[in-house]
Design a protein around this motif. Sequence first.
Motif, short mmCIF file in Angstrom:
data_model
loop_
_atom_site.label_atom_id
_atom_site.label_comp_id
_atom_site.label_asym_id
_atom_site.label_seq_id
_atom_site.Cartn_x
_atom_site.Cartn_y
_atom_site.Cartn_z
N TRP A 149 2.29 8.33 3.64
CA TRP A 149 2.56 6.90 3.85
C TRP A 149 2.85 6.65 5.33
O TRP A 149 3.44 7.49 6.00
CB TRP A 149 3.76 6.45 3.03
CG TRP A 149 3.56 6.53 1.55
CD1 TRP A 149 3.77 7.60 0.75
CD2 TRP A 149 3.09 5.48 0.70
NE1 TRP A 149 3.48 7.30 -0.56
CE2 TRP A 149 3.07 6.01 -0.61
CE3 TRP A 149 2.72 4.16 0.91
CZ2 TRP A 149 2.66 5.24 -1.71
CZ3 TRP A 149 2.32 3.39 -0.17
CH2 TRP A 149 2.29 3.93 -1.46
N ARG A 171 3.90 -3.74 6.45
CA ARG A 171 2.70 -3.30 5.74
C ARG A 171 2.70 -1.77 5.75
O ARG A 171 2.70 -1.15 6.80
CB ARG A 171 1.43 -3.83 6.40
CG ARG A 171 0.16 -3.43 5.61
CD ARG A 171 -1.10 -4.03 6.18
NE ARG A 171 -1.55 -3.37 7.40
CZ ARG A 171 -1.57 -3.91 8.60
NH1 ARG A 171 -1.14 -5.16 8.78
NH2 ARG A 171 -2.01 -3.22 9.66
N VAL A 173 0.93 1.72 4.24
CA VAL A 173 -0.33 2.22 3.68
C VAL A 173 -0.18 3.70 3.33
O VAL A 173 0.32 4.49 4.15
CB VAL A 173 -1.50 2.03 4.67
CG1 VAL A 173 -2.80 2.61 4.08
CG2 VAL A 173 -1.69 0.55 4.99
N ARG A 196 -1.71 0.07 -0.60
CA ARG A 196 -1.19 -0.82 0.45
C ARG A 196 -0.07 -1.65 -0.17
O ARG A 196 -0.24 -2.21 -1.25
CB ARG A 196 -2.30 -1.74 0.98
CG ARG A 196 -3.49 -1.02 1.58
CD ARG A 196 -4.55 -2.00 2.09
NE ARG A 196 -5.75 -1.30 2.53
CZ ARG A 196 -6.76 -1.00 1.71
NH1 ARG A 196 -6.71 -1.36 0.43
NH2 ARG A 196 -7.82 -0.35 2.16
N TRP A 198 3.27 -4.47 0.75
CA TRP A 198 3.88 -5.40 1.69
C TRP A 198 5.31 -5.69 1.25
O TRP A 198 5.54 -6.17 0.13
CB TRP A 198 3.10 -6.71 1.76
CG TRP A 198 1.79 -6.60 2.49
CD1 TRP A 198 1.54 -6.90 3.81
CD2 TRP A 198 0.53 -6.17 1.96
NE1 TRP A 198 0.22 -6.69 4.12
CE2 TRP A 198 -0.43 -6.24 3.01
CE3 TRP A 198 0.10 -5.74 0.69
CZ2 TRP A 198 -1.77 -5.90 2.81
CZ3 TRP A 198 -1.22 -5.39 0.51
CH2 TRP A 198 -2.14 -5.48 1.56
#
Length: 230
Positions: A149, A171, A173, A196, A198
Amino acid sequence: MSRHLLLCAPLALLAACSGRDLGNEWFPLRVGDEQTMSVSYQMDEPREPEEWVMRVDEPVVFQDQPVAVRHHSAGVSYYLRADDQGVRRIATRTDIDSEPTADAEPVWVLRAPYQVGTEWTTVTVPYLLQRRNEHPRDLKHTHKAQMTWRIEAVDDMVTLADGSAHQPCLRVVGQARLNLYTDPVNGFTDVPLISREWYCKGQGLVKLEREEQVPAGFMTGGTLRAEQLR
C-alpha cells in the motif's frame, strides 16, 4: 498492585473511552456512527449490487487495552486500535463467535505519517476471482498475496454519486499479484490485484475500488466499486 486493582484498570480505561473517538481525523471511530456504502460490480459474470452497513459499537477491552469495534453487515466485527503509528486491526469476530480471534500480526488500515510516499504491506486474498468450471469457485479460501500500500495523495477531492464533494482526502493504492494458471494459451499469468481507497478528513473511508482482471479462460474476474451513501 492488588488483584482487584489489576482487574479494575482495564475497566477504568474502557469507561474513560466511552463516548469519545478512538480513531483519528482520517479514520474516526465514534461510538454510534453508522455508514452505508453502495456497492456495484462489473464482472465477467453478472452480480447484483448491494449495500454494506458499517457501525461503530461500544469499545471493548482486548489484550488489556481498550479498542474500537467496527461491525460490518456481512457479519463480522473488526477490532481496531489507533495511535501515533496509524490505525491497525488487531482481531476479528464473526457474529457466530463468542470471542474475537487475534490477528497473528496487526493488520494496518492506515500507516502514519499521513504523507505522500508512506508505504506498508498486508496480506490480501482475491475478492472477485473465481474458477469458471471448478469447485470451490472462490479463490479467497486457497490463495493469498502480499499487497503493498502507498499513500499517493493527501489533498484529493472525491465527488460521490449524490453530487457531494469531499476534500481533503487521502488516496491510498494497494497492489499485489497472484500467479495463476489462467488457460492453456497463456499458461501461468501474474494477475494484478489493485485496490484504491479514499479517506476524507473527519469522515474516514468514503470510496473504494477493487480490480481483479484476468484473461478469458479458466478464471473470471471484474471490478468492485463502493461509495458512501449516508
